[in-house]
Scaffold this motif. Structure first.
Motif, PDB file in Angstrom:
ATOM      1  N   ASP A  75       0.827  -1.220   0.000  1.00  0.00           N
ATOM      2  CA  ASP A  75       0.000   0.000   0.000  1.00  0.00           C
ATOM      3  C   ASP A  75       0.856   1.263   0.000  1.00  0.00           C
ATOM      4  N   ASP A  76       0.419   2.224  -0.812  1.00  0.00           N
ATOM      5  CA  ASP A  76       1.030   3.560  -0.736  1.00  0.00           C
ATOM      6  C   ASP A  76       0.625   4.203   0.586  1.00  0.00           C
ATOM      7  N   VAL A  77       1.482   5.068   1.101  1.00  0.00           N
ATOM      8  CA  VAL A  77       1.148   5.727   2.372  1.00  0.00           C
ATOM      9  C   VAL A  77       0.043   6.755   2.124  1.00  0.00           C
ATOM     10  N   ASP A  78      -0.733   7.056   3.187  1.00  0.00           N
ATOM     11  CA  ASP A  78      -1.750   8.109   3.069  1.00  0.00           C
ATOM     12  C   ASP A  78      -1.261   9.334   3.844  1.00  0.00           C
ATOM     13  N   GLN A  88       6.946   9.480   1.587  1.00  0.00           N
ATOM     14  CA  GLN A  88       7.490   8.141   1.281  1.00  0.00           C
ATOM     15  C   GLN A  88       7.344   7.896  -0.211  1.00  0.00           C
ATOM     16  N   PRO A  89       8.282   7.138  -0.796  1.00  0.00           N
ATOM     17  CA  PRO A  89       8.130   6.819  -2.225  1.00  0.00           C
ATOM     18  C   PRO A  89       6.900   5.960  -2.478  1.00  0.00           C
ATOM     19  N   GLN A  90       6.390   6.029  -3.690  1.00  0.00           N
ATOM     20  CA  GLN A  90       5.241   5.215  -4.079  1.00  0.00           C
ATOM     21  C   GLN A  90       5.686   3.776  -4.320  1.00  0.00           C
ATOM     22  N   VAL A  91       4.765   2.859  -4.083  1.00  0.00           N
ATOM     23  CA  VAL A  91       5.088   1.434  -4.244  1.00  0.00           C
ATOM     24  C   VAL A  91       5.600   1.165  -5.661  1.00  0.00           C
ATOM     25  N   LYS A  92       4.973   1.778  -6.670  1.00  0.00           N
ATOM     26  CA  LYS A  92       5.383   1.465  -8.059  1.00  0.00           C
ATOM     27  C   LYS A  92       6.816   1.937  -8.318  1.00  0.00           C
ATOM     28  N   ASP A  93       7.210   3.037  -7.692  1.00  0.00           N
ATOM     29  CA  ASP A  93       8.585   3.523  -7.880  1.00  0.00           C
ATOM     30  C   ASP A  93       9.599   2.619  -7.161  1.00  0.00           C
ATOM     31  N   THR A 103       2.362  -3.659  -9.871  1.00  0.00           N
ATOM     32  CA  THR A 103       2.113  -3.476  -8.439  1.00  0.00           C
ATOM     33  C   THR A 103       0.614  -3.308  -8.216  1.00  0.00           C
ATOM     34  N   PRO A 105      -2.424  -2.701  -4.656  1.00  0.00           N
ATOM     35  CA  PRO A 105      -2.612  -2.597  -3.201  1.00  0.00           C
ATOM     36  C   PRO A 105      -2.599  -3.981  -2.552  1.00  0.00           C
TER      37      PRO A 105
END
Ligand code: GLY
Ligand code: MN
Length: 463
Positions: A75-78, A88-93, A103, A105
């Motif tokens: 999960d990407d941070v909210d 924080q970096p995005q999961v896809k990056d 990628t 959730p």
């Protein structure tokens, strides 16, 4: 993190080894210490790190063996997370850095697996060792948490062990870094080993050095003047002149690669003659391993040869008697060394022990020897270039074990109990180094060998 190609290669090789289905590799979550938000230091699962590289909680990796597709779920941070943790970096990056393009959730993992189950596809997973992941597998795959270890995929275990056993150059570099931190930890322990000092004070210094290099110790520090207790985590005593202090401690690099060293030093800085005699036998045993360990020989053979060096030395000291080969065959030496010579080391200090020691240390050709002492040998199989193993013989005088064996008349043709009785106050000695199997032989890991001879240790302690 290594270069992207390292992770891509590893996953490609894993896919080549698997017959079909999906491979699920779960990362670890946070582990609460005393309430949810107060967690233990995060430690990623080593196989997840090995194949997917991301050192953060809450991820899972999936490989579709049939289509070749690779996924990272997380999960990407909210905004709440950003307020407490910063951007924080995005999961896809992050996934792109380890070469994974797909990628989703974390909640989508359940859908992905459900679809595969519906189609009757096999889902391979590794045996979980944390309750969180046992429960997660129960949720995802419908296997009761008490049974998930049993349903782990042997095909996947064997494929992962085959890959992780042979260390790449980039891994050796990381392990070397961890060994260099180990050097600092152990020389600091030597310099602080003085009568009147509390063991915990030195254990704290040792742990602090590991932490100061950005990571932590690779397992809880073992440090005691009662070194005859093999894994002594009690550091409550005040060091006394004339005793030996055994320190078994290693570092975990930021990359999570480990080191593991043991040194035994005299409180006050000078070995007595009696200590020197036993110490030099253990050192000869340690050196024997590095001398004979090479590709093609089994570590079980190396272990038994090392035990013969120990038995020969103890015979010369009058503690053992009779034919050395026969004594070791019978297992008489295990009174003094009731453990194995070593274990694999890498991303785990006991590398891949979560996957099952029998698959890491043994194979169809080399089976464990079911005899007290040697039965504790974690690594027995034939050595290959690129294996990293510990070399850790020891000699201990364990009063309760001596009493038990003497009472039972165990191996009395090989043991001089009258003389052994006089060593009950001796403690224990272990000398541990980390070695790499190279073409035709082996070599120590670390830029410098941690001081190990009587002279080297006394010199450091005198500084
Ligand atoms: N150094 C601790 C162990 O190998 O078990
Ligand atoms: Mn060890």
């Amino acid at each position: 993190m290594f270069e992207t190609s390292v992770y891509k290669n590893r996953r490609t090789r894993l896919k080549e080894k698997m017959s079909g289905g999906l491979v699920l590799i779960l990362g670890n979550g946070e582990a609460p210490a005393n309430y949810t938000d107060n967690t233990y230091k995060f430690r990623q699962d080593s196989s997840f790190l090995y194949f997917f590289g991301l050192n953060l909680p809450g991820f899972a990796g999936v490989l579709d063996i049939d289509s070749g597709e690779e996924y990272i779920f997380g999960d990407d941070v909210d905004i709440d997370d950003i307020i407490w943790m910063g951007p924080q970096p995005q999961v896809k990056d992050m996934a792109a850095k380890v070469g994974v393009a797909r990628t989703a959730p974390f909640a989508k993992l359940a859908d992905c697996l459900r679809e595969a189950i519906t189609r009757g596809r096999r889902i391979h997973f590794l045996p979980p060792y944390r309750y969180r992941n046992m429960l997660l597998i129960e949720d995802l795959l419908g296997i009761h948490h008490s049974l998930v270890k049993k349903y782990a995929s042997l095909e996947l275990i064997k494929a992962v062990v085959a890959l992780r056993s042979v260390k790449e150059a980039c891994e050796i570099e990381e392990i070397t870094g961890a060994c260099n931190i180990g050097y600092e930890m152990h020389t600091a322990a030597m310099r602080n080993c003085k009568p009147g000092v509390k063991e915990q004070y030195i254990a704290g210094i040792v742990e602090g050095i590991a932490a100061s290099y950005g990571s932590m110790v690779s397992f809880p520090v073992i440090l005691s003047q009662n070194g005859e207790t093999l894994h002594n985590h009690d550091h409550s005593q005040i060091l006394q002149k004339g005793r030996l202090m055994l320190t078994d401690a290693g570092a975990e690099a930021v990359s999570s690669y480990c080191s593991d060293f043991t040194r035994t030093v005299p409180v006050g800085g000078k070995f007595t003659d009696r200590q020197k005699d036993v110490y030099n036998i253990v050192l000869a045993a340690n050196n024997k391993a590095i001398e004979i360990a090479k590709p093609g020989v089994t570590y079980q053979y190396v272990h038994l040869e090392v035990c013969k060096v120990l038995a020969q030395g103890l015979k010369e000291l009058g503690l053992m008697k009779g034919n050395v080969e026969d004594a070791v065959k019978a297992g008489a030496h295990a009174l003094f060394m009731p453990h194995g010579l070593g274990h694999m080391m890498g991303l785990d200090v006991h590398d891949m022990e979560d996957l099952g020691q029998i698959y890491v240390g043994y194979d169809d050709e080399t089976r464990p020897i079911n005899q007290f002492g040697t039965s504790s040998l974690r690594m027995g199989r034939r050595l290959q270039e690129g294996f990293v193993i510990t070399d850790e013989p020891g000699c201990y005088f364990i009063p309760a074990l001596i009493d038990q064996w003497k009472e039972q008349g165990m191996h009395k043709d090989f043991l001089n109990y009258d003389k052994i009785e006089t060593y009950k106050d001796f403690g224990g000695i272990r000398i541990e180094d980390d070695i790499l199997i190279i073409p035709g032989g082996s070599r120590f890991l670390g830029d410098r060998r941690t001081p190990v001879t009587v002279e080297e240790i006394e010199a450091v302690m005198g500084e």
